[in-house]
Scaffold this motif. Sequence first.
Motif, mmCIF file in Angstrom:
data_model
loop_
_atom_site.group_PDB
_atom_site.id
_atom_site.type_symbol
_atom_site.label_atom_id
_atom_site.label_comp_id
_atom_site.label_asym_id
_atom_site.label_seq_id
_atom_site.Cartn_x
_atom_site.Cartn_y
_atom_site.Cartn_z
ATOM 1 N N CYS A 302 10.449 1.066 7.395
ATOM 2 C CA CYS A 302 10.216 1.074 8.846
ATOM 3 C C CYS A 302 9.438 2.311 9.255
ATOM 4 O O CYS A 302 9.804 3.012 10.199
ATOM 5 N N GLY A 303 8.385 2.607 8.539
ATOM 6 C CA GLY A 303 7.568 3.767 8.840
ATOM 7 C C GLY A 303 6.438 3.455 9.792
ATOM 8 O O GLY A 303 6.549 2.584 10.654
ATOM 9 N N SER A 304 5.301 4.148 9.609
ATOM 10 C CA SER A 304 4.189 4.004 10.547
ATOM 11 C C SER A 304 3.582 2.603 10.516
ATOM 12 O O SER A 304 3.046 2.140 11.528
ATOM 13 N N LEU A 305 3.655 1.910 9.389
ATOM 14 C CA LEU A 305 3.182 0.530 9.319
ATOM 15 C C LEU A 305 4.294 -0.461 9.638
ATOM 16 O O LEU A 305 4.100 -1.409 10.414
ATOM 17 N N GLY A 306 5.468 -0.257 9.069
ATOM 18 C CA GLY A 306 6.553 -1.213 9.255
ATOM 19 C C GLY A 306 7.040 -1.303 10.683
ATOM 20 O O GLY A 306 7.388 -2.390 11.158
ATOM 21 N N SER A 307 7.065 -0.174 11.421
ATOM 22 C CA SER A 307 7.635 -0.207 12.773
ATOM 23 C C SER A 307 6.785 -1.015 13.756
ATOM 24 O O SER A 307 7.330 -1.857 14.483
ATOM 25 N N PRO A 308 5.463 -0.832 13.833
ATOM 26 C CA PRO A 308 4.699 -1.711 14.739
ATOM 27 C C PRO A 308 4.623 -3.143 14.233
ATOM 28 O O PRO A 308 4.524 -4.080 15.032
ATOM 29 N N LEU A 309 4.686 -3.320 12.920
ATOM 30 C CA LEU A 309 4.656 -4.674 12.369
ATOM 31 C C LEU A 309 5.887 -5.457 12.805
ATOM 32 O O LEU A 309 5.784 -6.618 13.236
ATOM 33 N N VAL A 310 7.059 -4.843 12.724
ATOM 34 C CA VAL A 310 8.274 -5.566 13.075
ATOM 35 C C VAL A 310 8.335 -5.834 14.575
ATOM 36 O O VAL A 310 8.860 -6.854 15.020
ATOM 37 N N LYS A 311 7.791 -4.939 15.380
ATOM 38 C CA LYS A 311 7.740 -5.211 16.819
ATOM 39 C C LYS A 311 6.875 -6.435 17.095
ATOM 40 O O LYS A 311 7.235 -7.297 17.918
ATOM 41 N N ALA A 312 5.745 -6.532 16.396
ATOM 42 C CA ALA A 312 4.866 -7.686 16.586
ATOM 43 C C ALA A 312 5.550 -8.976 16.158
ATOM 44 O O ALA A 312 5.403 -10.020 16.818
ATOM 45 N N LEU A 313 6.334 -8.927 15.076
ATOM 46 C CA LEU A 313 7.036 -10.123 14.622
ATOM 47 C C LEU A 313 8.083 -10.559 15.643
ATOM 48 O O LEU A 313 8.255 -11.748 15.910
ATOM 49 N N ALA A 314 8.793 -9.579 16.204
ATOM 50 C CA ALA A 314 9.802 -9.901 17.217
ATOM 51 C C ALA A 314 9.153 -10.526 18.440
ATOM 52 O O ALA A 314 9.633 -11.533 18.981
ATOM 53 N N VAL A 479 -4.306 -1.394 11.498
ATOM 54 C CA VAL A 479 -3.734 -1.967 10.280
ATOM 55 C C VAL A 479 -2.548 -2.860 10.608
ATOM 56 O O VAL A 479 -2.407 -3.965 10.055
ATOM 57 N N ALA A 480 -1.679 -2.401 11.507
ATOM 58 C CA ALA A 480 -0.491 -3.175 11.857
ATOM 59 C C ALA A 480 -0.872 -4.515 12.480
ATOM 60 O O ALA A 480 -0.242 -5.541 12.196
ATOM 61 N N ALA A 481 -1.883 -4.511 13.332
ATOM 62 C CA ALA A 481 -2.334 -5.763 13.944
ATOM 63 C C ALA A 481 -2.875 -6.715 12.879
ATOM 64 O O ALA A 481 -2.599 -7.922 12.903
ATOM 65 N N ALA A 483 -2.048 -6.718 9.669
ATOM 66 C CA ALA A 483 -0.920 -7.185 8.861
ATOM 67 C C ALA A 483 -0.086 -8.210 9.615
ATOM 68 O O ALA A 483 0.334 -9.229 9.053
ATOM 69 N N ALA A 484 0.174 -7.948 10.894
ATOM 70 C CA ALA A 484 0.995 -8.863 11.685
ATOM 71 C C ALA A 484 0.356 -10.239 11.784
ATOM 72 O O ALA A 484 1.033 -11.269 11.687
ATOM 73 N N GLU A 485 -0.949 -10.274 11.974
ATOM 74 C CA GLU A 485 -1.647 -11.558 12.075
ATOM 75 C C GLU A 485 -1.459 -12.374 10.800
ATOM 76 O O GLU A 485 -1.208 -13.580 10.860
ATOM 77 N N ARG A 486 -1.563 -11.698 9.647
ATOM 78 C CA ARG A 486 -1.404 -12.416 8.385
ATOM 79 C C ARG A 486 0.037 -12.847 8.149
ATOM 80 O O ARG A 486 0.299 -13.966 7.703
ATOM 81 N N VAL A 487 0.985 -11.974 8.461
ATOM 82 C CA VAL A 487 2.391 -12.314 8.243
ATOM 83 C C VAL A 487 2.809 -13.475 9.132
ATOM 84 O O VAL A 487 3.494 -14.408 8.690
ATOM 85 N N ILE A 488 2.402 -13.446 10.392
ATOM 86 C CA ILE A 488 2.743 -14.532 11.305
ATOM 87 C C ILE A 488 2.108 -15.836 10.831
ATOM 88 O O ILE A 488 2.712 -16.910 10.895
ATOM 89 N N GLY A 489 0.888 -15.742 10.325
ATOM 90 C CA GLY A 489 0.236 -16.924 9.773
ATOM 91 C C GLY A 489 0.996 -17.505 8.596
ATOM 92 O O GLY A 489 1.097 -18.723 8.445
ATOM 93 N N VAL A 490 1.550 -16.625 7.761
ATOM 94 C CA VAL A 490 2.357 -17.087 6.627
ATOM 95 C C VAL A 490 3.609 -17.804 7.120
ATOM 96 O O VAL A 490 4.004 -18.855 6.594
ATOM 97 N N LEU A 491 4.265 -17.244 8.132
ATOM 98 C CA LEU A 491 5.472 -17.867 8.671
ATOM 99 C C LEU A 491 5.173 -19.222 9.297
ATOM 100 O O LEU A 491 5.977 -20.149 9.208
ATOM 101 N N ASP A 492 4.024 -19.336 9.935
ATOM 102 C CA ASP A 492 3.661 -20.592 10.587
ATOM 103 C C ASP A 492 3.248 -21.666 9.588
ATOM 104 O O ASP A 492 3.554 -22.843 9.769
ATOM 105 N N ASP A 493 2.537 -21.250 8.547
ATOM 106 C CA ASP A 493 2.002 -22.228 7.594
ATOM 107 C C ASP A 493 1.847 -21.544 6.244
ATOM 108 O O ASP A 493 0.789 -20.982 5.933
ATOM 109 N N LEU A 494 2.875 -21.568 5.435
ATOM 110 C CA LEU A 494 2.908 -20.830 4.177
ATOM 111 C C LEU A 494 1.842 -21.342 3.205
ATOM 112 O O LEU A 494 1.842 -22.513 2.832
ATOM 113 N N PRO A 495 0.917 -20.462 2.791
ATOM 114 C CA PRO A 495 -0.058 -20.868 1.764
ATOM 115 C C PRO A 495 0.658 -21.178 0.449
ATOM 116 O O PRO A 495 1.712 -20.627 0.151
ATOM 117 N N ARG A 496 0.054 -22.043 -0.342
ATOM 118 C CA ARG A 496 0.679 -22.445 -1.603
ATOM 119 C C ARG A 496 0.368 -21.482 -2.741
ATOM 120 O O ARG A 496 1.028 -21.514 -3.768
#
Length: 546
Positions: A302-314, A479-481, A483-496
């Motif tokens: 939950c550092g400089s990358l993890g903290s804004p990333l988790v806020k975006a996921l929430a 960077v967080a934005a 990363a968040a875009e890619r992570v949310i995309g994975v949650l919405d439609d997981l690549p194979r």
Amino acid sequence: MLPGNFPASPCELFVDRSYFLKVPHVEADGHVCLGHASIPSDYEDPIGAVHRALEKFKDDLLAPAQDAGWVEQQFQAERSSYWAQMCLRQKFESTQRPVPAQTYVDLDGLDDWSRGALAGYLKKGIPSRRYTRQIAVLGEVDPHAIATRHGWAMGTMVRGNALFVRLPKNTPWTPGTWPTTFSSLDALIAGVTGGDISLSTWLKEMGWNDVVAPEPVPSSKKYSRRNQERVPPGQRPLLVVLADEGATYGFQVFAPLLPGVTAPNIEPIQVTRIDPDWALARDHRLDILKHRRAKRVLLLGCGSLGSPLVKALARAGVGQLDLLDAQTMEAENTARHELGLDDIGLEKALMLARRITKETPGVKARGFTGKVEAWCAKHCQPGNYDLVIECTGESSVRTYLSKERARLFGRCPLIHSWTEPLCSAAHVVLTQADEPWPMDDPADTLVNASDLSAAETRIVVPACAGGFHPYGAADIELVAAFAAERVIGVLDDLPRTSVVWSWVRATGFFEQLPVTVTPRAIVPVSESKWDSATVTRTLTKVLQGA
């Protein structure tokens, strides 16, 4: 009227205030709002600017307002705005009953209609028992728990009840059709619910056995601030919420002045929805939000990358977030962390989870303090999570997870995300169980965009293993934005397949560094140090050196 900075701001037109809620686009003070704006030629021809405003007033309001159907259509099209304006004006009327200053409602799960609970909060020293705030929720949910979660439970709490009713699509809601009496609101509720519930029967369920149907008290006996003491001092708050398509309306219900003789009274109020459907999605594409709310995510780091990333996921609607970090918040973290000085000395993961829980409706966020290896070995097992995200930036953690992922997470997909020194590049690596991240951790040799050395750019401080890499909040937010875009995309439609997404600064950035750097093929060519690009590669090709 010509504003002081005319023609930069267009001239303003006013009509008699009595036209408010009788003619559309007329505000409570008589101001006519038609979306009129200045244009460049107004500076050279200010008289023409006034003529243009008057022509718009004639063409867009005076002429069409002769058609009663057009008037109703305009009121209906912007019904939420007119209701809000009416409720705001009502606050200044001497006849207004003591309604709460703020009313929050949670419509999560509302179908046709539902009974609900309400918590009102009284501020000490207010003799009229005017609630500063009230929160109403559906079904068996505890409104006080919601208020406590979001920091609203201040003052003396009084329990009450709420009735929620969803209006059918295209239900007229204009100044000419709004319920203004108890009997008209009673009839509306009974009509839209097919007689399943009415306001009268609901009040009887609440213990009001003397409910009658006649019109309210004659105007000579109107409620005023001078006779507020007639409201029973122990009266619990009662609220009716009508949910429309994209709009919500409220009515506070008050005991009759003469029980058994006169009808209860209603007061129209503006309500604010706080449920995830509205707060996070504005009722748009709720299938996506529902899908995300079912997801369980573990974030490691939950550092400089993890903290804004988790806020975006929430904020994107992810339903369950477990956060792990071994460190506490320190003052020097403030420049590029979601936490701040209020959290100094406190566990990062715990405080971040608390902040997310307080600020975001619907999410379940939990914070844990510990090292990844020990915590995961104790708490993780296959089936616990739908996605695991590692943001520690530590090679040893990536190696450990590669070795133990099957035992800890089963076939759950795993994401590694990290930044290169000085935020020169960042990577989001999705790995599937059948194509995992290698234990030899090829981040530096095969994934990174350059050979920029972390050792050369690290600022050393006089402490054990102390030091940091100089970059700012703006850099990590980019960077967080990404990363968040890619992570949310994975949650919405997981690549194979396993995928490597990279965000890379251009050659101009590397060329202006005080050290010699060898960019790799994915670095875009540009003289500007501000340029960047994104690249998508399969993990297979990356590991093959392609």
